[in-house]
Write a protein that holds these residues in place. Structure first.
Motif, PDB file in Angstrom:
ATOM      1  N   GLU A   1       0.852  -1.182   0.000  1.00 54.80           N
ATOM      2  CA  GLU A   1       0.000   0.000   0.000  1.00 54.80           C
ATOM      3  C   GLU A   1       0.887   1.231   0.000  1.00 54.80           C
ATOM      4  O   GLU A   1       1.942   1.240   0.643  1.00 54.80           O
ATOM      5  CB  GLU A   1      -0.907   0.040   1.246  1.00 54.80           C
ATOM      6  CG  GLU A   1      -1.971  -1.036   1.274  1.00 54.80           C
ATOM      7  CD  GLU A   1      -2.763  -1.051   2.572  1.00 54.80           C
ATOM      8  OE1 GLU A   1      -3.891  -1.565   2.561  1.00 54.80           O
ATOM      9  OE2 GLU A   1      -2.232  -0.558   3.603  1.00 54.80           O
ATOM     10  N   VAL A   2       0.458   2.264  -0.715  1.00 53.12           N
ATOM     11  CA  VAL A   2       1.198   3.529  -0.761  1.00 53.12           C
ATOM     12  C   VAL A   2       0.369   4.598  -0.057  1.00 53.12           C
ATOM     13  O   VAL A   2      -0.818   4.773  -0.364  1.00 53.12           O
ATOM     14  CB  VAL A   2       1.485   3.956  -2.213  1.00 53.12           C
ATOM     15  CG1 VAL A   2       2.279   5.273  -2.235  1.00 53.12           C
ATOM     16  CG2 VAL A   2       2.254   2.861  -2.963  1.00 53.12           C
TER      17      VAL A   2
ATOM     18  N   ALA B   1      -2.772   4.072  -3.100  1.00 58.70           N
ATOM     19  CA  ALA B   1      -2.643   2.945  -4.033  1.00 58.70           C
ATOM     20  C   ALA B   1      -2.531   1.660  -3.224  1.00 58.70           C
ATOM     21  O   ALA B   1      -1.856   1.628  -2.190  1.00 58.70           O
ATOM     22  CB  ALA B   1      -1.431   3.110  -4.942  1.00 58.70           C
ATOM     23  N   THR B   2      -3.188   0.613  -3.690  1.00 54.33           N
ATOM     24  CA  THR B   2      -3.105  -0.722  -3.095  1.00 54.33           C
ATOM     25  C   THR B   2      -2.923  -1.702  -4.241  1.00 54.33           C
ATOM     26  O   THR B   2      -3.741  -1.752  -5.156  1.00 54.33           O
ATOM     27  CB  THR B   2      -4.380  -1.073  -2.312  1.00 54.33           C
ATOM     28  OG1 THR B   2      -4.583  -0.107  -1.274  1.00 54.33           O
ATOM     29  CG2 THR B   2      -4.279  -2.456  -1.700  1.00 54.33           C
TER      30      THR B   2
ATOM     31  N   GLY C   1       3.637   3.152 -10.815  1.00 56.46           N
ATOM     32  CA  GLY C   1       3.080   4.456 -11.156  1.00 56.46           C
ATOM     33  C   GLY C   1       1.824   4.712 -10.330  1.00 56.46           C
ATOM     34  O   GLY C   1       0.925   3.878 -10.290  1.00 56.46           O
ATOM     35  N   VAL C   2       1.771   5.868  -9.672  1.00 58.56           N
ATOM     36  CA  VAL C   2       0.608   6.234  -8.855  1.00 58.56           C
ATOM     37  C   VAL C   2       0.032   7.535  -9.399  1.00 58.56           C
ATOM     38  O   VAL C   2       0.740   8.536  -9.514  1.00 58.56           O
ATOM     39  CB  VAL C   2       0.998   6.417  -7.376  1.00 58.56           C
ATOM     40  CG1 VAL C   2      -0.203   6.890  -6.561  1.00 58.56           C
ATOM     41  CG2 VAL C   2       1.546   5.111  -6.806  1.00 58.56           C
ATOM     42  N   ASP C   3      -1.232   7.505  -9.748  1.00 58.08           N
ATOM     43  CA  ASP C   3      -1.904   8.693 -10.285  1.00 58.08           C
ATOM     44  C   ASP C   3      -2.809   9.276  -9.208  1.00 58.08           C
ATOM     45  O   ASP C   3      -3.868   8.725  -8.904  1.00 58.08           O
ATOM     46  CB  ASP C   3      -2.720   8.319 -11.529  1.00 58.08           C
ATOM     47  CG  ASP C   3      -3.245   9.548 -12.263  1.00 58.08           C
ATOM     48  OD1 ASP C   3      -3.203  10.654 -11.693  1.00 58.08           O
ATOM     49  OD2 ASP C   3      -3.696   9.393 -13.419  1.00 58.08           O
ATOM     50  N   THR C   4      -2.398  10.385  -8.614  1.00 60.75           N
ATOM     51  CA  THR C   4      -3.173  10.985  -7.523  1.00 60.75           C
ATOM     52  C   THR C   4      -4.414  11.711  -8.020  1.00 60.75           C
ATOM     53  O   THR C   4      -5.212  12.189  -7.214  1.00 60.75           O
ATOM     54  CB  THR C   4      -2.304  11.971  -6.733  1.00 60.75           C
ATOM     55  OG1 THR C   4      -1.721  12.926  -7.635  1.00 60.75           O
ATOM     56  CG2 THR C   4      -1.188  11.240  -6.003  1.00 60.75           C
ATOM     57  N   THR C   5      -4.592  11.800  -9.341  1.00 58.79           N
ATOM     58  CA  THR C   5      -5.803  12.450  -9.864  1.00 58.79           C
ATOM     59  C   THR C   5      -6.955  11.469  -9.986  1.00 58.79           C
ATOM     60  O   THR C   5      -8.079  11.862 -10.289  1.00 58.79           O
ATOM     61  CB  THR C   5      -5.536  13.078 -11.248  1.00 58.79           C
ATOM     62  OG1 THR C   5      -5.237  12.045 -12.196  1.00 58.79           O
ATOM     63  CG2 THR C   5      -4.371  14.058 -11.179  1.00 58.79           C
ATOM     64  N   THR C   6      -6.679  10.171  -9.761  1.00 53.91           N
ATOM     65  CA  THR C   6      -7.730   9.158  -9.814  1.00 53.91           C
ATOM     66  C   THR C   6      -8.092   8.727  -8.405  1.00 53.91           C
ATOM     67  O   THR C   6      -7.314   8.901  -7.463  1.00 53.91           O
ATOM     68  CB  THR C   6      -7.297   7.930 -10.628  1.00 53.91           C
ATOM     69  OG1 THR C   6      -6.161   7.324  -9.992  1.00 53.91           O
ATOM     70  CG2 THR C   6      -6.920   8.331 -12.046  1.00 53.91           C
TER      71      THR C   6
ATOM     72  N   PRO D   1      -8.587   5.889  -5.683  1.00 56.93           N
ATOM     73  CA  PRO D   1      -8.233   4.486  -5.460  1.00 56.93           C
ATOM     74  C   PRO D   1      -9.484   3.629  -5.319  1.00 56.93           C
ATOM     75  O   PRO D   1     -10.489   4.048  -4.750  1.00 56.93           O
ATOM     76  CB  PRO D   1      -7.448   4.531  -4.135  1.00 56.93           C
ATOM     77  CG  PRO D   1      -6.952   5.930  -4.030  1.00 56.93           C
ATOM     78  CD  PRO D   1      -8.030   6.775  -4.661  1.00 56.93           C
ATOM     79  N   SER D   2      -9.414   2.400  -5.845  1.00 62.35           N
ATOM     80  CA  SER D   2     -10.534   1.475  -5.745  1.00 62.35           C
ATOM     81  C   SER D   2     -10.007   0.067  -5.555  1.00 62.35           C
ATOM     82  O   SER D   2      -8.832  -0.207  -5.753  1.00 62.35           O
ATOM     83  CB  SER D   2     -11.394   1.523  -7.020  1.00 62.35           C
ATOM     84  OG  SER D   2     -10.625   1.156  -8.140  1.00 62.35           O
ATOM     85  N   SER D   3     -10.891  -0.833  -5.166  1.00 64.92           N
ATOM     86  CA  SER D   3     -10.568  -2.259  -4.998  1.00 64.92           C
ATOM     87  C   SER D   3      -9.501  -2.499  -3.956  1.00 64.92           C
ATOM     88  O   SER D   3      -8.863  -3.543  -3.969  1.00 64.92           O
ATOM     89  CB  SER D   3     -10.112  -2.876  -6.339  1.00 64.92           C
ATOM     90  OG  SER D   3     -11.100  -2.716  -7.319  1.00 64.92           O
TER      91      SER D   3
END
Length: 327
Positions: free
Chosen positions: A212-213, A228-229, A293-298, A300-302
């Motif tokens: 996890e981030v 992010a997971t 890659g982590v997109d902070t504009t999206t 997080p899900s699942s």
């Protein structure tokens, strides 16, 4: 979204039929992506862009490993490797599984003093157990896709099973242990590094590592703040070498019944965006690397854990895991 052309009634992309007509071009699978890269490589060669061609060639390797095949098998004293494409886009959001230990379903290692550490082989605090197995160094390089820069300062929490397929804090017999769990803060290059052991393969899942981030160290005590997971997939040829070693016997049969394409986490694309690059050998240990890659504009899900509520470990499968449960 890519522009599509029509070849009769079948959708095509750049003149090539799409193997998954109902999906976008970016979701057509590794084989289609490699074909696109090779096509573009030939065009660049025609234009005389040698440097760009070399770059595309590097990005297009490792198809055998991404599809779950073993490829060449190295001896115990040589190196093994598999290619990864995690840096090319956002890491897929995955389940945290039944055994996250992040407080979302009971046990919470992230509230404990000492969880920020690089060597996660031993338990800490009041616990004294140590996980045995083939040495492994895990390196994750986190990129902020919104800014296109290394994601320095983020906190990365990592956990995985031991060589018997058990999870500390959950599995009967080791509920009082917290080994193979820890947090590192990304350096200026966005990199975190953990010293651990190679995890087992248990029934129903491809060999993997959870992570996890979080935005920063202060956020790790609240699982809902994870940005992010996801999970790291381990290449088959390396697993074959490790599972031939003492203590991993049960993993041989479990791996023979699993595949990246059928796995309930990696099966969407055969693990193409989560398959680690691995170097090393069983004697000196392996280095497992993945670009994340982590997109902070999206949003997080699942990332919600699956399993018994209240932190009680499910029963039934190897390592206290119910058959078919995602982890």
């Amino acid at each position: 979204m890519a522009d599509y052309q029509r070849d009769g009634r079948r959708p095509t992309y750049e003149g090539r039929p799409l193997p998954r007509p109902e999906e976008e071009a970016v979701d057509q699978g590794l084989g289609f992506d490699l074909g696109t890269l090779l096509s573009r490589r030939r065009m660049l060669t025609f234009l005389g862009l040698g440097a760009a061609t070399a770059g595309l060639t590097a990005c297009g390797t490792g198809g055998a490993e991404a599809s779950g095949s073993s490829g060449s098998t190295a001896s115990p004293s040589t190196s093994s490797s598999a290619s990864t494409s995690g840096a090319s886009g956002e890491i897929p959001q995955e389940t945290a599984g039944p055994y996250p230990g992040d407080g979302s379903n009971g046990p919470d290692v992230l509230e404990q003093s000492g969880v920020v550490r690089s060597d996660i082989r031993s338990s800490f605090g009041g616990a004294t157990g140590t996980a045995e197995g083939v040495p492994m160094t895990l390196e994750l390089t986190i990129t902020d896709l919104a800014g296109g820069v290394p994601f320095a300062g983020v906190a990365v929490y990592v956990w995985h099973c031991d060589r018997e397929g058990r999870y500390s804090m959950y599995t009967n017999g080791i509920t009082d242990q917290n080994y193979l769990r820890g947090v590192q803060i990304a350096d200026k290059a966005g990199k975190v590094r953990f010293t651990s052991i190679f995890p087992a393969c248990y029934s129903g899942r491809w060999p993997h590592i959870h992570f996890e981030v979080y935005p920063d160290q202060a956020s790790i005590t609240d699982a809902t703040k994870a940005i992010a997971t996801s999970q790291v997939a381990l290449p088959k040829n390396v697993c074959d070498q490790v599972y031939a070693q003492q203590g991993y016997k049960a993993s041989i049969a479990n791996l023979s019944q699993a595949s990246l394409d059928s796995d309930n986490v990696f099966g969407d694309d055969g693990g193409a965006r989560q398959l680690a690059t691995v170097t090393g050998n069983v004697t000196s240990g392996y280095t497992v690397s993945l670009a994340v890659g982590v997109d902070t504009t999206t949003t997080p899900s699942s990332g919600q854990p699956a399993g018994a509520p209240g932190g009680q470990p499910p029963s039934g499968g190897p390592g206290g895991r119910p058959p078919g449960a995602p982890s």
